[in-house]
Design a protein around this motif. Structure first.
Motif, short mmCIF file in Angstrom:
data_model
loop_
_atom_site.label_atom_id
_atom_site.label_comp_id
_atom_site.label_asym_id
_atom_site.label_seq_id
_atom_site.Cartn_x
_atom_site.Cartn_y
_atom_site.Cartn_z
N ARG A 88 32.98 114.58 6.82
CA ARG A 88 32.36 115.69 7.54
C ARG A 88 32.59 115.50 9.04
N TRP A 99 35.90 112.73 12.55
CA TRP A 99 35.71 112.75 11.10
C TRP A 99 35.03 111.47 10.66
N HIS A 117 31.29 110.97 4.55
CA HIS A 117 29.99 111.51 4.15
C HIS A 117 29.39 110.60 3.08
N ARG A 173 28.47 122.86 8.56
CA ARG A 173 29.19 121.70 9.10
C ARG A 173 28.48 120.38 8.87
N ASP A 174 27.42 120.39 8.08
CA ASP A 174 26.70 119.14 7.81
C ASP A 174 27.20 118.45 6.54
N ARG A 175 28.35 118.89 6.03
CA ARG A 175 28.93 118.33 4.81
C ARG A 175 30.43 118.57 4.84
N PRO A 176 31.19 117.98 3.92
CA PRO A 176 32.63 118.25 3.90
C PRO A 176 32.91 119.74 3.81
#
Length: 668
Positions: A309, A321, A324, A358-361
């Motif tokens: 993420r 990057w 996660h 945007r808090d995860r892949p």
């Protein structure tokens, strides 16, 4: 330590993370040309709009100097103007020595001190970009244009050949007084000579040059005393910034400039995720959500962005990057049911309007049933920061079989040798062409609602048809695709009252990915083509587009645009890069995207299930109401058409228009 050991140790430092290495000479030349092009864009701003404010600010600077008892300009200028020999010498010193000295230091650092070159060059670029921003946002009239206040323009008086404002360089920005780049360049040279421990006589000579430059810029009435003073903090901040950036640890992979570009342009009304609608023949073998989860889980080691993420690091630093902690399979891989192809298209239009969190892949897969009998649809979406259209398709294909040689994930064929000098010259020509294209005025506007509402359409035709049309008319398949889009717009779009535009400027993506490069990242650039959308026979439209699309094959514009996206963008501070991205990628310069992706003749399988078609999903540029992509799969040309709700009520009308144009060209 012996000499050879010292060289080896130094080389190890230089190559670690690539931070201290110097670039190729051709790239450095292109960077310099790009800086000059950026300055030229500011110089092209309308003088009439800026003149009043520039004069008022010039008088304000003079007033401040009088209050501080620093107003030395009138006395120095008057003395120099009355002495022709000294005046001419001063004018030529102003015109030449700061350029010669700066170039000499850059070349010396490049050749003799490569360990310092990149940091020094970055500081030089930073101070120039900051100064150009000042010229654009805070124009100030130099004293030589304030003749009514008693100043003498020594350049005009002596007709100094080659100096700013002389006939040879008449295009120079007349209101670029604050800060003085002459002073900034000489100070920067002094700092870098000191940091590289240049011989003392050289540093002493540069010190004398700094003193002479300070006198000349004021005495020739090109700058105020405070202009020279303003150069000091500018150079200091630039050098410190470049040094801090060079010293930062490389613990995480930073998002490159060409990828961060799409983070900057994204908004609630313009989500920037791309993807594909993959049609699967499940008449003999079913495909379930757990099959997908197992497949992706087994291949996560090949797909780093599927498990990473973005991590924000503040306004002035680009995100990185990070791995996660765990993949939330219940969100990333889901199932839905729709009612026929119309329901599928409506669903895709709906999810195109939803930005990926945007808090995860930044990817999603949706397994869809009900689009057609015996068919299951896989909708695959991935944010543009992860990859371009080809890269997104490649990541989807990496989940399929067979894994053909040369496909992303393998090394692929070796890249051909690059002709650096030729590329540099072509890029220089391209920068001039892009500047001319940008000065041609705003693109004619297509109707747009300006919201996140979308319409999505699909179409597939035998690939042999556009290939035969292209052969018959001496065009290319990409020309046929653009002609079909232009003709469809002419047939379906209802323009507001008034004269409808006769042309529509679209961005045509071009692949810059070298053989063997990975799937991640954006490796495409775009060149603008004006599509004729007025009423005319389709064969005439195709002939006109075929002539205009030659700009796609010359290579100069593509090289220049790619250089700006990748290299110039990398050197811009985050906020300036974001502003640049929003300024050049949107409705002001383009009204649509038309992409023709490479065709594949292979039959592909996903967990043993045959793939029967792939419809590309391309995001809209901000303020641009149309995005069309065509992808050849197994002998079929599959169109994915995304449109703003203000452009058409139903995307099926656009797809029908595309089909009708191709039929007319086929039967004509």
């Amino acid at each position: 330590m012996g000499t050879q050991d010292a060289v080896t140790a130094r080389d190890a430092v230089l190559t670690r993370d690539g931070a201290g290495t110097r670039g190729r000479a051709s790239g450095e030349v292109l960077l310099g040309l790009a800086l000059f092009g950026l300055y030229s864009l500011v110089a092209m701003l309308p003088e009439q709009v800026r003149e009043h404010a520039a004069r008022r600010r010039g008088e304000m600077v003079l007033g401040l100097e009088r209050a501080l008892h620093l107003d030395l300009e009138p006395a120095l200028n008057g003395w120099l103007a009355a002495r022709p020999v000294w005046r001419v010498l001063a004018d030529y010193e102003y015109a030449t020595t700061y350029v010669a000295a700066t170039l000499a230091v850059l070349v010396w650092l490049y050749v003799r001190h490569p360990e310092r070159y990149r940091t020094a060059r970055n500081a030089f670029v930073t101070l120039n970009v900051a100064a150009i921003a000042c010229f654009a946002l805070f124009p100030v009239m130099p004293p030589r244009f304030l003749g009514d206040l008693g100043f003498v323009d020594t350049v005009r008086l002596g007709r100094t050949w080659g100096s700013w404002g002389s006939p040879l360089i008449e295009h120079a920005d007349r209101f670029a007084a604050v800060p003085s780049l002459h002073m900034a360049w000489t100070l920067w040279a002094g700092v870098e000579l000191a940091r590289a421990r240049a011989p003392r006589p050289v540093r002493a000579l540069n010190g004398a040059h700094i003193a002479v430059t300070a006198y000349v810029i004021v005495a020739t009435a090109n700058h105020y005393v405070l202009d020279a003073v303003a150069a000091v903090p500018l150079v200091a901040l630039s050098v410190l910034t470049a040094g801090r950036l060079a010293a930062r640890p490389a613990a995480a992979e930073r998002v490159p400039a060409q990828d961060a570009f799409f983070l900057a342009v994204e908004s609630a009304a313009a989500p920037q995720h791309a993807g594909g609608v993959i049609m699967l023949d499940t008449s003999r073998r079913a495909l379930g959500r757990l099959d997908l989860v197992r497949l992706i889980g087994d291949r996560l080691d090949r797909l780093p962005r599927f498990r990473q993420r973005l991590a924000d690091r503040g306004r002035w630093r680009r995100p990185v990057w990070l791995d996660h902690p765990a993949v939330d399979w219940s969100w990333h891989v889901t199932e839905r049911t729709v009612d026929g192809m119309a329901g599928l298209r409506a669903m895709i239009a709906e999810i195109q309007a939803e930005p990926l969190p945007r808090d995860r892949p930044l990817w999603r897969m949706i397994l869809v049933a009900g689009a057609a009998p015996g068919r299951t649809t896989l909708v695959f979406l991935m944010h543009h920061v992860v990859a371009d259209g080809v890269g997104v398709v490649a990541q989807a294909i990496s989940l399929m079989e067979p894994a053909a040689p040369g496909r992303p994930g393998g090394r692929g064929p070796a890249a051909p040798p690059r002709r650096r000098v030729r590329e540099a010259l072509a890029g220089a020509v391209g920068l001039a062409q892009l500047a001319a294209d940008g000065g041609a005025g705003a693109a004619p506007r297509l109707p747009s609602a300006g919201t996140a509402g979308r319409r999505f359409g699909t179409l597939r035709i035998p690939l042999a048809e556009p290939r035969e049309i292209a052969r018959r008319y001496g065009a290319r398949v990409s020309d046929v695709v653009m002609c079909a889009v232009a003709g469809a717009l002419q047939r379906t779009v209802r323009f507001p009252a008034g004269t409808p535009p006769r042309e529509c400027r679209v961005a045509v993506p071009l692949m810059m990915r070298a053989p063997g490069e990975g799937m991640e990242g954006n490796h495409t650039t775009a060149v603008m083509v004006d599509l004729p959308i007025g009423a005319m026979p389709e064969r005439e439209r195709l002939a006109l587009i075929a002539r205009r699309s030659r700009v796609l094959r010359s290579g100069t514009r593509a090289l220049a645009a790619w250089f700006v996206m990748r290299q110039v963008g990398r050197l811009m501070p985050g906020p300036l890069h974001a502003r640049f991205a929003r300024a050049v990628y949107g409705g002001r310069f383009l009204q649509g995207i038309v992409s023709s992706l490479p065709a594949s003749g292979e039959r592909m399988l996903l967990t043993g299930v045959p793939v029967t078609g792939v419809y590309p999903v391309v995001p809209l540029a901000p303020g641009a109401p149309l995005a069309v992509a065509a992808l050849g799969v197994d002998g079929e040309l599959c169109f994915g058409i995304c449109a703003d709700t203000g452009l058409v009520d139903d995307a099926d009308a656009l797809t029908a228009g595309v089909r009708d144009v191709i039929r007319e060209l086929r039967d004509g």
